[in-house]
Scaffold this active site. Structure first.
Site, PDB file in Angstrom:
ATOM      1  N   TYR A   1      -6.160  15.217 -10.170  1.00 56.30           N
ATOM      2  CA  TYR A   1      -5.259  14.288 -10.857  1.00 56.30           C
ATOM      3  C   TYR A   1      -4.195  14.973 -11.711  1.00 56.30           C
ATOM      4  O   TYR A   1      -2.997  14.697 -11.536  1.00 56.30           O
ATOM      5  CB  TYR A   1      -6.077  13.299 -11.690  1.00 56.30           C
ATOM      6  CG  TYR A   1      -5.251  12.272 -12.422  1.00 56.30           C
ATOM      7  CD1 TYR A   1      -4.669  11.203 -11.743  1.00 56.30           C
ATOM      8  CD2 TYR A   1      -5.057  12.356 -13.798  1.00 56.30           C
ATOM      9  CE1 TYR A   1      -3.912  10.259 -12.413  1.00 56.30           C
ATOM     10  CE2 TYR A   1      -4.297  11.425 -14.480  1.00 56.30           C
ATOM     11  CZ  TYR A   1      -3.734  10.373 -13.787  1.00 56.30           C
ATOM     12  OH  TYR A   1      -2.980   9.439 -14.455  1.00 56.30           O
TER      13      TYR A   1
ATOM     14  N   ASP B   1       0.881  -1.167   0.000  1.00 55.80           N
ATOM     15  CA  ASP B   1       0.000   0.000   0.000  1.00 55.80           C
ATOM     16  C   ASP B   1       0.915   1.213   0.000  1.00 55.80           C
ATOM     17  O   ASP B   1       1.601   1.486   0.996  1.00 55.80           O
ATOM     18  CB  ASP B   1      -0.892  -0.017   1.236  1.00 55.80           C
ATOM     19  CG  ASP B   1      -1.820   1.192   1.324  1.00 55.80           C
ATOM     20  OD1 ASP B   1      -1.653   2.140   0.522  1.00 55.80           O
ATOM     21  OD2 ASP B   1      -2.690   1.201   2.213  1.00 55.80           O
TER      22      ASP B   1
ATOM     23  N   ASN C   1       3.999   2.937 -10.588  1.00 53.89           N
ATOM     24  CA  ASN C   1       2.847   3.038 -11.473  1.00 53.89           C
ATOM     25  C   ASN C   1       1.534   3.316 -10.733  1.00 53.89           C
ATOM     26  O   ASN C   1       0.612   3.886 -11.305  1.00 53.89           O
ATOM     27  CB  ASN C   1       2.715   1.733 -12.276  1.00 53.89           C
ATOM     28  CG  ASN C   1       1.407   1.623 -13.008  1.00 53.89           C
ATOM     29  OD1 ASN C   1       1.198   2.255 -14.042  1.00 53.89           O
ATOM     30  ND2 ASN C   1       0.499   0.817 -12.468  1.00 53.89           N
TER      31      ASN C   1
ATOM     32  N   LYS D   1       0.147  14.944 -11.204  1.00 56.62           N
ATOM     33  CA  LYS D   1       1.154  14.449 -12.138  1.00 56.62           C
ATOM     34  C   LYS D   1       2.205  15.527 -12.425  1.00 56.62           C
ATOM     35  O   LYS D   1       3.385  15.222 -12.606  1.00 56.62           O
ATOM     36  CB  LYS D   1       0.486  13.963 -13.423  1.00 56.62           C
ATOM     37  CG  LYS D   1      -0.331  12.686 -13.238  1.00 56.62           C
ATOM     38  CD  LYS D   1       0.525  11.530 -12.717  1.00 56.62           C
ATOM     39  CE  LYS D   1      -0.246  10.228 -12.637  1.00 56.62           C
ATOM     40  NZ  LYS D   1       0.576   9.102 -12.159  1.00 56.62           N
TER      41      LYS D   1
ATOM     42  N   THR E   1      -8.426   2.566 -19.368  1.00 54.00           N
ATOM     43  CA  THR E   1      -8.331   1.897 -18.073  1.00 54.00           C
ATOM     44  C   THR E   1      -9.511   2.344 -17.218  1.00 54.00           C
ATOM     45  O   THR E   1     -10.260   3.246 -17.588  1.00 54.00           O
ATOM     46  CB  THR E   1      -7.025   2.248 -17.338  1.00 54.00           C
ATOM     47  OG1 THR E   1      -7.063   3.627 -16.937  1.00 54.00           O
ATOM     48  CG2 THR E   1      -5.804   1.999 -18.208  1.00 54.00           C
TER      49      THR E   1
END
Length: 243
Positions: free
Chosen positions: A166, A61, A88, A170, A201
Site C-alpha cells: 500500500y 470498476d 478515491n 501511494k 476506515t
C-alpha cells in the site's frame, strides 16, 4: 446538458469517498457515485439524496477498461462534460506486507487499483474534463506515500505499519500525478494530490484518529480551487506534504 457542476467520485459508496461526495453535494453539485458494488452504490445514492444532494450512481470498476469506458459514456449522456474527478478508490491488499514476506501478486493487485486504476479512469474522463470551464482532478494519496516521512519518522500514525504494498503504491501515485501535471501544464486542468490523514476506515480496521468527514475536507478544497490555484502539488489540511 446540466448547468450544475458535475463531479465523479470513485469509491464513493463508503468512508472518505462517501463524505467527499456528501461534501460536494452540499455545494449544490451533481455527484456521480462511482462504485462497483451495485447494492452499496445505490444505498449511498439514496442516503445522499435523502440529505438533499443531487446524486446518481455510476457503475465503475477501476480495474476494468470496459467499465471505465462505460462510466465515461454514462456521464457523456447525462451531462456532456465532467468538471471534477476525484480518484478515491483504493485497496490495501493482503497481508503480510513486509518486503521479505509479501507475495509479489499482492503488489500487482494493489498497484492495479491504486495506480493503474487512477490512470485508467483519468484517461477515460479527460475528454469530458476538457469540455469544462474549470476542470479539476483530485487524486487521493496518503501520508504513507511520502518518502520523506517514511525515512524520517517511526510514527505509525504518520507512516503506517511496515508494508511493501500500500505505501509504495501511494508513492507511485504521487509520481504519476506529477507526470500528469507536467503533461497538462498550459491547459486549464488542475491536478493535485490530497492527503486525508489517519482516518478511521475499513482500510485500517477503523484504527484511525480522524473521521471520514475530516479526511474528505482536503479533497473538497482541492476540487474547488480557483483557476489560478496550484497544480501538481501534494496537500493535507495543514498545507503541503513533503514528498
Amino acid at each position: 446538458m446540466s448547468e450544475r457542476t458535475i463531479a465523479l467520485v470513485t469509491g464513493a459508496n463508503k468512508g472518505i469517498g462517501y463524505e467527499i461526495a456528501a461534501g460536494l453535494g452540499a455545494l449544490g453539485w451533481s455527484i456521480g457515485v462511482g462504485a462497483r458494488d451495485e447494492q452499496r452504490r445505490e444505498s449511498a445514492v439514496e442516503r445522499l439524496r435523502a440529505a438533499g444532494a443531487d446524486a446518481f450512481g455510476v457503475p465503475l470498476d477501476v480495474t476494468d477498461d470496459a467499465s471505465a469506458t462505460a462510466a465515461a459514456r454514462l456521464l457523456e449522456d447525462r451531462a456532456g462534460r465532467l468538471d471534477v474527478l476525484v480518484n478515491n478508490a483504493a485497496i490495501t491488499g493482503d497481508w503480510p506486507q513486509e518486503p521479505t514476506r509479501i507475495d509479489p501478486g499482492t503488489i500487482r493487485t494493489v498497484v492495479e487499483t491504486n495506480v493503474i486504476g487512477v490512470l485508467r479512469v483519468t484517461n477515460a474522463m479527460l475528454p469530458l474534463l476538457r469540455r469544462s470551464a474549470s476542470p479539476r482532478i483530485v487524486n487521493m494519496s496518503s501520508s504513507v506515500g511520502s518518502l520523506t516521512r517514511q525515512s524520517e519518522t517511526d510514527d505509525v500514525q504518520a507512516i503506517g505499519p511496515l508494508a511493501a504494498g500500500y505505501p509504495p503504491s501511494k508513492s507511485f501515485l504521487n509520481a504519476l500525478t506529477v507526470q500528469y501535471a507536467r503533461e497538462l501544464r498550459g491547459t486549464n486542468i488542475l491536478i493535485n494530490l490530497g492527503c486525508p490523514g489517519y482516518v478511521a476506515t475499513d482500510l485500517n480496521g477503523f484504527r484511525g484518529v480522524r473521521t471520514p468527514e475530516q479526511g474528505a475536507a482536503i479533497a473538497i478544497k482541492l476540487a474547488t480551487l480557483p483557476d489560478d490555484g496550484p497544480t501538481g502539488g501534494f496537500f493535507e489540511d495543514a498545507g503541503e506534504v513533503p514528498w
